[in-house]
Scaffold this motif. Structure first.
Motif, mmCIF file in Angstrom:
data_model
loop_
_atom_site.group_PDB
_atom_site.id
_atom_site.type_symbol
_atom_site.label_atom_id
_atom_site.label_comp_id
_atom_site.label_asym_id
_atom_site.label_seq_id
_atom_site.Cartn_x
_atom_site.Cartn_y
_atom_site.Cartn_z
ATOM 1 N N LEU A 70 8.745 -4.770 -14.178
ATOM 2 C CA LEU A 70 10.301 -4.611 -14.119
ATOM 3 C C LEU A 70 10.704 -5.408 -12.708
ATOM 4 O O LEU A 70 11.750 -5.998 -12.775
ATOM 5 N N ALA A 71 9.900 -5.310 -11.672
ATOM 6 C CA ALA A 71 10.111 -6.381 -10.514
ATOM 7 C C ALA A 71 10.151 -7.792 -11.149
ATOM 8 O O ALA A 71 11.152 -8.411 -10.561
ATOM 9 N N LEU A 72 9.018 -8.192 -11.720
ATOM 10 C CA LEU A 72 9.326 -9.372 -12.288
ATOM 11 C C LEU A 72 10.520 -9.828 -13.243
ATOM 12 O O LEU A 72 11.108 -10.859 -13.031
ATOM 13 N N LEU A 73 10.659 -8.879 -14.168
ATOM 14 C CA LEU A 73 12.079 -8.946 -14.842
ATOM 15 C C LEU A 73 13.202 -9.098 -13.925
ATOM 16 O O LEU A 73 14.357 -9.805 -14.236
ATOM 17 N N GLY A 74 13.188 -8.590 -12.811
ATOM 18 C CA GLY A 74 14.314 -8.554 -11.689
ATOM 19 C C GLY A 74 14.045 -9.866 -10.840
ATOM 20 O O GLY A 74 15.221 -10.163 -10.123
ATOM 21 N N GLY A 75 13.116 -10.800 -11.191
ATOM 22 C CA GLY A 75 13.093 -11.959 -10.335
ATOM 23 C C GLY A 75 12.549 -11.971 -9.044
ATOM 24 O O GLY A 75 12.380 -12.661 -8.138
ATOM 25 N N ARG A 76 11.660 -10.730 -8.898
ATOM 26 C CA ARG A 76 10.926 -10.290 -7.890
ATOM 27 C C ARG A 76 9.398 -10.491 -7.912
ATOM 28 O O ARG A 76 9.006 -10.162 -9.208
ATOM 29 N N ASP A 77 8.717 -10.905 -6.858
ATOM 30 C CA ASP A 77 7.245 -10.892 -7.081
ATOM 31 C C ASP A 77 6.754 -9.612 -5.938
ATOM 32 O O ASP A 77 5.462 -9.885 -5.540
ATOM 33 N N TYR A 78 7.488 -8.663 -5.935
ATOM 34 C CA TYR A 78 7.112 -7.629 -5.232
ATOM 35 C C TYR A 78 7.633 -6.287 -5.696
ATOM 36 O O TYR A 78 8.785 -6.265 -6.557
ATOM 37 N N VAL A 79 7.015 -5.142 -5.737
ATOM 38 C CA VAL A 79 7.617 -3.715 -6.025
ATOM 39 C C VAL A 79 8.321 -3.094 -4.900
ATOM 40 O O VAL A 79 7.791 -3.009 -3.875
ATOM 41 N N ASP A 108 0.878 -1.176 0.021
ATOM 42 C CA ASP A 108 0.125 -0.037 0.044
ATOM 43 C C ASP A 108 0.988 1.313 0.060
ATOM 44 O O ASP A 108 0.651 2.279 -0.549
ATOM 45 N N ASP A 109 2.120 1.398 0.702
ATOM 46 C CA ASP A 109 2.866 2.347 0.579
ATOM 47 C C ASP A 109 3.497 2.716 -0.834
ATOM 48 O O ASP A 109 3.631 3.727 -0.947
ATOM 49 N N VAL A 110 3.627 1.685 -1.570
ATOM 50 C CA VAL A 110 4.275 1.858 -2.851
ATOM 51 C C VAL A 110 3.135 2.512 -3.835
ATOM 52 O O VAL A 110 3.243 3.422 -4.575
ATOM 53 N N VAL A 111 2.015 2.005 -3.613
ATOM 54 C CA VAL A 111 0.735 2.710 -4.323
ATOM 55 C C VAL A 111 0.553 4.117 -3.860
ATOM 56 O O VAL A 111 0.382 4.879 -4.867
ATOM 57 N N ARG A 112 0.552 4.493 -2.743
ATOM 58 C CA ARG A 112 0.440 5.891 -2.260
ATOM 59 C C ARG A 112 1.817 6.484 -2.687
ATOM 60 O O ARG A 112 1.482 7.725 -3.352
ATOM 61 N N TYR A 113 2.911 5.962 -2.888
ATOM 62 C CA TYR A 113 4.069 6.580 -3.503
ATOM 63 C C TYR A 113 3.876 6.946 -4.746
ATOM 64 O O TYR A 113 4.164 8.096 -5.463
ATOM 65 N N CYS A 114 3.218 6.059 -5.837
ATOM 66 C CA CYS A 114 2.903 6.265 -7.295
ATOM 67 C C CYS A 114 1.939 7.615 -7.270
ATOM 68 O O CYS A 114 1.996 8.442 -8.088
#
Length: 321
Positions: free
Chosen positions: A261-270, A223-229
């Motif tokens: 881009l998170a997925l291309l970096g091998g992560r399942d979170y932003v 949620d904090d990343v959503v608010r950051y966007c």
């Protein structure tokens, strides 16, 4: 394909294939690929001769998509893009002949050399994945993406893209001049090929691309990343020299591309850093400067950078849902 590690590996193979013929655009190509995984369209803008068309064509080939190139010219008509009805003598009826937009990936080369009316013919397809010709609706198959190239509007024979169409491009990417080593490698590559044309073999096909796009929807966003966007987009609306800031479509594009881009970096979170990295290519082309700022040559990219620097960054996110 849903495992982030597998998708990251596939993404690397796609980018490695493209980098075999496109030199010095590593970050640009990764953002372009991420935009396609996020379901978006890509605009390459820079001066002629920097490899924009080769990059777009190579990426299309690596993705294994049906590909059509549209060389935009001042005399091009909307029907040259969408298709039109033609008379069929054998049936004595008018039948629809699809235009080049009916493909998996459309390369609209030098899009701003054609008139705004023809540019707008792509708008419905980019926004709704369909075209309407003489009142009849024709859906486009998934995946459908537009990669466009354009020259700076100061160049002779160019038209400014309508704001509504610019807003439909998820990112606008500048290619930039290669450095000495990169330009040397470009020339050596041409010598080794012993031919002008470049070739990139498909790494995946359309079905696999759709599965990768579906996997983007499973990437967790705190949620904090959503608010950051949201806050970054809002900061552009309150920025000095800006008449119209980024719309909610802009903040949504930040979120969608951040997940890809998170997925291309091998992560399942932003992470917040994902959003900071893409803020300029996602938001700068969505800003409308005041007349005074435009006359003074204010750079929208710099305006976005200031907005990002003035927005509080949430704590680093590293916990999946």
């Amino acid at each position: 394909m849903t495992n982030p590690t597998d998708i990251a590996d596939t993404g690397r193979r796609i980018l490695d294939a493209v980098k075999g013929v496109v030199v010095g655009m590593d970050d640009t190509l990764e953002i372009a690929l991420g935009s396609i995984l996020a379901g978006g369209h890509v605009l390459f803008e820079d001066v002629p001769g920097l490899g924009k068309t080769v990059a777009a064509r190579s990426l299309a080939s690596a993705l294994g998509l049906g590909f059509r190139r549209l060389q935009c010219t001042p005399d091009m008509l909307p029907g040259d893009v969408t298709g039109s009805y033609v008379y069929a003598p054998d049936t004595a009826e008018f039948v629809f002949r699809p235009g080049p937009i009916f493909t998996g990936l459309l390369l609209a080369d030098e899009i701003n050399r054609t008139t705004p009316k023809t540019q707008s013919a792509m708008l419905e397809a980019m926004a709704e994945r369909q075209v309407t010709v003489e009142g009849n609706r024709y859906p486009l198959e998934r995946p459908f993406h537009v990669i466009a190239t354009s020259n700076p509007i100061e160049y002779e024979g160019t038209y400014a893209l309508p704001e509504a169409q610019l807003d439909r491009f998820m990112v606008r990417l500048a290619v930039g001049y290669p450095d000495t080593a990169e330009e040397t490698e470009i020339l050596l590559g041409r010598v080794r090929r012993q031919r002008e044309e470049t070739r990139v073999d498909p790494v995946i096909d359309a079905d696999e691309l759709v599965r990768m796009q579906d996997a983007v929807e499973a990437v967790h966003v705190d949620d904090d990343v959503v608010r950051y966007c949201v806050e970054v987009a809002r900061a552009t609306r309150n920025a000095e020299n800006v008449a119209v800031g980024a719309s909610p479509r802009g903040s949504q594009a930040l979120l969608l591309l951040g997940r890809a881009l998170a997925l291309l970096g091998g992560r399942d979170y932003v992470r917040p850093d994902d959003i900071k990295r893409i803020a300029v290519p996602v938001l700068a082309h969505r800003l409308t400067l005041t007349p005074q700022a435009w006359a003074q040559g204010v750079d929208p990219a710099r305006t976005v950078e200031i907005a990002v620097n003035q927005t509080a960054v949430p704590p680093t996110v590293g916990i999946t849902a």
